[in-house]
Every structure is written in structure tokens, then in C-alpha cells.
Scaffold this motif. Structure first.
Motif, short mmCIF file in Angstrom:
data_model
loop_
_atom_site.label_atom_id
_atom_site.label_comp_id
_atom_site.label_asym_id
_atom_site.label_seq_id
_atom_site.Cartn_x
_atom_site.Cartn_y
_atom_site.Cartn_z
N CYS A 152 0.45 -1.07 0.38
CA CYS A 152 0.00 -0.13 0.08
C CYS A 152 0.77 1.45 -0.10
CB CYS A 152 -1.06 0.25 1.34
SG CYS A 152 -0.31 0.38 2.97
N GLU A 153 0.62 2.30 -0.11
CA GLU A 153 0.81 3.78 -0.11
C GLU A 153 1.03 4.44 1.42
OE1 GLU A 153 0.62 6.11 -3.62
OE2 GLU A 153 -1.19 4.86 -3.61
N ARG A 154 2.08 4.70 1.69
CA ARG A 154 1.94 5.32 3.50
C ARG A 154 3.02 6.39 3.34
NH1 ARG A 154 4.14 0.74 7.72
NH2 ARG A 154 2.83 -1.33 7.10
N PHE A 155 1.85 7.14 3.94
CA PHE A 155 2.06 8.83 4.18
C PHE A 155 2.06 8.93 5.92
CE2 PHE A 155 -0.21 8.35 0.46
CZ PHE A 155 0.26 9.00 -0.23
N GLU A 156 3.43 9.71 6.39
CA GLU A 156 3.75 10.47 8.02
C GLU A 156 2.40 11.13 7.93
OE1 GLU A 156 6.70 11.67 10.58
OE2 GLU A 156 7.39 11.27 9.06
N ARG A 157 1.78 11.37 8.82
CA ARG A 157 0.89 12.51 8.96
C ARG A 157 1.36 12.74 10.78
NH1 ARG A 157 0.90 13.19 5.07
NH2 ARG A 157 -0.30 13.91 3.31
N GLN A 158 0.75 13.94 11.01
CA GLN A 158 0.72 13.82 13.14
C GLN A 158 -0.80 14.56 13.15
OE1 GLN A 158 3.40 17.14 13.93
NE2 GLN A 158 2.61 17.34 16.33
N VAL A 159 -1.04 13.78 14.86
CA VAL A 159 -2.46 13.82 15.02
C VAL A 159 -2.47 15.60 15.52
CG1 VAL A 159 -4.12 13.16 16.38
CG2 VAL A 159 -2.42 11.40 15.47
N GLY A 160 -3.81 16.09 14.93
CA GLY A 160 -3.93 17.39 15.89
C GLY A 160 -4.06 17.49 17.09
N ALA A 161 -5.02 18.29 17.24
CA ALA A 161 -5.47 18.97 19.01
C ALA A 161 -6.98 18.06 19.01
CB ALA A 161 -5.47 20.21 19.24
N ASP A 162 -7.20 18.26 17.94
CA ASP A 162 -8.62 17.79 17.14
C ASP A 162 -8.95 16.19 18.03
OD1 ASP A 162 -8.00 17.36 15.48
OD2 ASP A 162 -9.73 18.35 14.79
N ASN A 163 -7.64 14.99 18.07
CA ASN A 163 -8.03 13.95 17.53
C ASN A 163 -7.83 13.30 16.35
OD1 ASN A 163 -6.42 11.91 19.12
ND2 ASN A 163 -8.74 11.15 19.37
N CYS A 164 -7.73 14.37 15.05
CA CYS A 164 -7.83 14.21 13.98
C CYS A 164 -7.20 13.82 12.96
CB CYS A 164 -8.98 14.97 13.04
SG CYS A 164 -10.01 14.51 14.09
N VAL A 165 -6.75 13.53 11.88
CA VAL A 165 -5.53 13.73 11.04
C VAL A 165 -6.51 14.11 9.52
CG1 VAL A 165 -3.94 12.09 9.90
CG2 VAL A 165 -4.22 11.57 11.81
N SER A 166 -5.31 15.19 8.72
CA SER A 166 -5.86 15.54 7.52
C SER A 166 -4.75 14.80 6.86
CB SER A 166 -5.61 17.29 7.84
OG SER A 166 -6.23 17.59 8.74
N PHE A 167 -6.03 14.14 5.50
CA PHE A 167 -4.96 13.40 4.08
C PHE A 167 -6.04 13.58 3.42
CE2 PHE A 167 -4.97 9.98 1.88
CZ PHE A 167 -3.20 10.02 1.87
N GLU A 168 -4.96 14.94 1.99
CA GLU A 168 -5.74 14.87 1.05
C GLU A 168 -6.66 15.65 0.78
OE1 GLU A 168 -5.19 11.55 -1.36
OE2 GLU A 168 -3.28 12.18 -1.68
#
Length: 496
Positions: A316-332
Motif C-alpha cells: 500500500c501507500e504510506r504517508f506520515e502525518r501528525q495528529v491534530g489537537a482534535d485527535n484528527c488527521v488531515s489527509f488530502e
């Protein structure tokens, strides 16, 4: 002129020369017979036939007889008419495959000759090639390539084919709108699921396979694409091809496919991609493999059965992200909510990996790089611990320590240069639960009591428990040397 007719004409010319020499007295019958490559008795027979019928008497009368194996005129007409009506433009070999399926019994040479005599197939002489030897075993090298072609009238699709270098067996093939990472990963996934892990992967320098800093130059083997990282996780070596001639085996296969497949799709009345993919799986690929698959040079197989669980989270494709203050992740442009977890209150500012699977679904996992950020230098397997410490010097005021391991009561201060403070493991060493657990809890290495209590009370998150079964042999030896009876069961069950 056929070869037999040519030899007849040569025989006439040489006999006239030998006969003139014998008539003039320059040659004896024995010398004339030697000149013609026959015995004196045969030469005298030729003399009698020549004097009776002239040069026509020297013709081999067997050539004038009709062979009992000669096909009837009606049979020849049936073959040529079938080609004209349904298979016009097909190559002789392609038509012969269908001729055999319909119950034909003649040889390929006979069919090709009849088509050439009727001017339906052109006579062509192949170009001499010096081919590379095939791999001795299936699974040593897998080819994958794509071809953009007008497979059905008015529509151009990309066709992705994955085949074996040793046998030319096609393991996977499919039509897609655009060749890319997903279509290539899908081909690899089908091979692993049906056959197993293979050793090496051979492809062109497409942008989804390799990063090429300079156009036409060498590929960058350090900065991998998403496809390259996926194969690296499986331990498969990638080999780039720098010219079409280097991929000669797959290129020649594509010429055959481009000649055959559009005609077969037209014959079956297929015009949409979904039906075409079903036809590939159910009819075309089995028939093509049965006709073109070659036996391997040696007995055996290099495939290794896959037992590592679902491949969706690896291929699969893997992308690094940092979790925001609302416990959510933004992706594309999409916001992904991390669900509640009984092991952790929140994941704010935590590094996670967003997985985009082949089927388009998304998943979130702890980012692997975080578990590998700080690595202690473990001793070689078999090392016996008699006290002392591994890793950095103990900071002042540290609490008790387990023999052979640094204390966790007072962790060592964090330093920016992690590589010098915590030397990295040798290249290729797998991650183990020590690194993961230290990263999650903010300690270097847990002592035996604390770790055993966490395991017993189920306070270790599931991702760390999953790592217990992939612990390196060095850590297994280290655990065995600690001597804590509460870790004996854990140490006995861990393996690479």
C-alpha cells in the motif's frame, strides 16, 4: 523453385559435362562416375536413360507422383476460407492455435504454408538476436510492464502484465485506465497470494517504480517511491532496466499480445473494461500460458509461501502525518477521526502513518519511524551478561538496574544526536519490542519488573504486544540472561 527441382537441374548440368568428357575420351566411366558422386553401375544406367530419352530421362520420376499425405483441395479451401472470414490479419501462429482448438490435425508448418500460398500471410524472416539466459527457477525474477494500446476500437487502455522470467508464465494481467502505483501493487499482490514471495522484481524506470533525478540517467536507489518502499518491506530486490532491449523478453511478449488480444476481444464482442478483465482471467491467460509457457531450466522453485497475514497493509501507500489537537488527521483534504482507544486517552501530536490501500480504503497506524528513532546497540547473539551495562553511561541518581541493561528509574537526558548517544543496530536488523516500548513510555529500556507488570495488567497497547512476536534474536538472548522468572514464558515464545 523448390530444393528438389533445383537439385534436378544441377544434376542435368553436371551429367552433360561428365558425358562430354567420357565421349571425348578424356574420362573413363569410373572417373565420370566419381565426378558425379555415384558408382560406375549407376553411371551406366544414366547413360542408357540419356541415350533413350535425353535429359528428361534423368529426372527422378518419384517427384511426379502425388503424395498420399497430400491434403484434399476441399480441406485447403476450408482452412483458407476460415481465415478470410473470421481471422483476417491474424498471424499464422495465432490462427493455428484456434485451428487446433476447432479440431484441426495438420501441423503448424502445413497451415502456415497454405496461408502463404494463398497470399493471406506474408513471409517474413526473423532478426537474429542474442538472448539472455532465463533464470533457472521460477520465482527468482519477476517481470512487470505496461502497454498503452487500442485494445478495443476507439478506446486506449493501459495493460499491466506480470510474468516469470524462468518460464514466461503470466501470473497476473489486467486493464486499467492509467498505469500507476496501485495497478503495479495489484499485480505483485496477485503473484504473492497465488505463488508466494519472489526474489527480485525487474521493470522499466517508470516514475511509480523509480525516482530518476536526470532524464535518461541512473535511478535513485536511496529515495524510494511508494512502490519501492512496499517491496522493501517484503525484502524483494528491485532491478531497473535501462533500455527496451534489456526487457526484450517482455517486449516480445507485448508484440504478441498486441497482435492477438484485440482480435480475440473483437471476436468475443467485448467493448468495456470490466468484461475485458473477466475475459483475461477466464479465457485468455490460461490459453496463452498453455501455449507459450516454457519449462524451467532446473527443477525446484524460488517462491516462498507467504504466512505474514494480510498484504493490504504492506502493499500500500504510506504517508506520515501528525495528529491534530482534535485527535484528527488531515489527509488530502479529508479529515480522519481516530476512534476512542481504551489504551490511550488521545493521540494529539503523535506521528501516525496513513495507509492508502489498493482498493482505495484508508487506515491509520502508529508511524514506524517513531519506534525506530532511538536504538540501543545490542550485543551479538550468544553474549553472556555478567554485570555491567549496555548503552550510554548511567546518569547520576539512577535507580536500580537489571544486570546487562541500563536503569529506567531515571532516564538518560535526551540528546539531539541520537546516532552517537544510542548507536544504531546493524543494517537490516529488525525492530523489537524494546525500542517500541521505550518510545511509547518515554524510557530507554524497561526493567524486568515494570515490563512484566505491564504485560500482566494489559497496559501495553496492542501494537507493542504485536511486536513481541518479531523480537530479534539478540533481545531473546538478553531476556533469557535477565533471569526473572516472570519473563521466562515471554522469552521462550519470541522469535524473529
Amino acid at each position: 523453385m523448390r530444393r528438389t527441382e533445383l537439385l534436378q537441374e544441377i544434376r542435368k548440368m553436371r551429367f552433360e559435362e561428365a558425358y562430354g568428357g567420357w565421349q571425348s575420351g578424356r574420362l573413363t566411366q569410373g572417373e565420370a562416375a566419381l565426378l558425379l558422386g555415384m558408382c560406375e553401375r549407376t553411371f551406366r544406367r544414366y547413360l542408357a536413360r540419356f541415350e533413350a530419352d535425353g535429359l528428361q530421362g534423368l529426372i527422378d520420376r518419384r517427384l511426379e507422383q502425388v503424395s498420399h499425405k497430400k491434403a484434399a483441395v476441399d480441406e485447403v479451401l476450408r482452412v483458407t476460407e476460415a481465415y478470410r472470414q473470421r481471422h483476417e490479419g491474424w498471424s499464422a501462429k495465432h490462427f493455428y492455435a484456434w485451428y487446433r482448438r476447432d479440431g484441426g490435425s495438420r501441423s503448424y508448418t502445413w497451415v502456415k504454408s497454405r496461408l502463404q500460398d494463398a497470399d493471406l500471410v506474408a513471409k517474413a524472416r526473423g532478426v537474429h538476436r542474442k538472448r539472455r539466459d532465463r533464470s533457472p527457477w521460477p520465482g527468482l525474477m519477476i517481470h512487470q510492464d505496461g502497454s498503452t494500446h487500442e485494445w478495443v476500437p476507439g478506446q486506449k487502455w493501459d495493460w499491466i502484465v506480470t510474468l516469470d522470467d524462468a518460464t514466461s508464465e503470466h501470473y497476473a494481467m489486467c486493464f486499467v485506465a492509467q498505469e500507476g502505483t496501485k495497478s503495479s501493487l495489484q499485480g505483485v499482490k496477485e503473484v504473492i497470494e497465488s505463488r508466494g514471495l519472489f526474489s527480485s522484481f525487474y521493470s522499466d524506470r517508470g516514475s511509480h517504480y523509480w525516482h530518476t533525478p536526470e532524464a535518461g540517467g541512473k535511478v535513485d536507489k536511496k529515495h524510494l517511491t511508494q512502490f519501492g518502499m512496499a517491496l522493501q518491506r517484503l525484502g524483494i530486490e528491485m532491478i531497473p532496466a535501462y533500455s527496451p532491449e534489456a526487457r526484450g523478453r517482455s517486449e516480445r511478449m507485448f508484440r504478441t499480445h498486441q497482435d492477438r488480444l484485440p482480435r480475440e476481444l473483437a471476436l468475443a464482442g467485448i467493448t468495456d473494461m470490466a468484461s475485458a478483465n473477466r475475459y483475461l482471467t477466464e479465457s485468455y491467460r490460461p490459453a496463452f500460458n498453455s501455449e507459450f509457457m516454457q519449462p524451467a531450466m532446473e527443477d525446484g522453485s524460488a517462491f516462498v509461501t507467504w504466512i505474514g497475514g494480510p498484504l493490504e497493509d504492506i502493499l500500500c501507500e504510506r504517508f506520515e502525518r501528525q495528529v491534530g489537537a482534535d485527535n484528527c488527521v488531515s489527509f488530502e483534504g479529508v479529515t480522519l477521526q481516530i476512534p476512542a482507544d481504551r489504551h490511550r486517552c488521545h493521540y494529539v501530536k503523535a506521528k501516525v502513518a496513513v495507509l492508502r490501500r489498493i482498493d482505495g480504503t484508508l487506515a491509520i497506524l502508529p508511524w514506524p519511524a517513531q519506534a525506530c528513532r532511538l536504538r540501543p546497540q545490542w550485543p551479538a547473539p550468544g553474549t553472556q551478561f555478567t554485570g555491567g551495562r549496555v548503552g550510554p553511561p548511567r546518569p547520576p541518581g539512577a535507580g536500580k538496574s537489571v544486570p546487562g541493561y541500563p536503569s529506567t528509574a531515571s532516564p538518560a537526558p535526551h540528546k539531539a544526536d541520537n546516532s552517537s548517544y544510542f548507536p544504531r543496530l546493524p543494517s537490516g536488523q529488525r525492530n523489537c519490542w524494546w525500542e517500541v516500548w521505550w518510545t511509547r513510555q518515554g524510557r530507554f529500556v524497561p526493567d524486568g519488573d515494570h515490563f512484566a507488570d505491564d504485560v500482566a495488567n494489559e497496559r501495553m497497547p496492542a501494537v507493542e504486544l504485536g511486536q513481541l512476536w518479531r523480537t530479534c534474536q539478540d533481545c531473546v538472548q538478553a531476556l533469557a540472561n535477565i533471569g526473572d522468572h516472570r519473563l521466562d514464558l515471554v522469552a521462550a515464545g519470541m522469535r524473529c
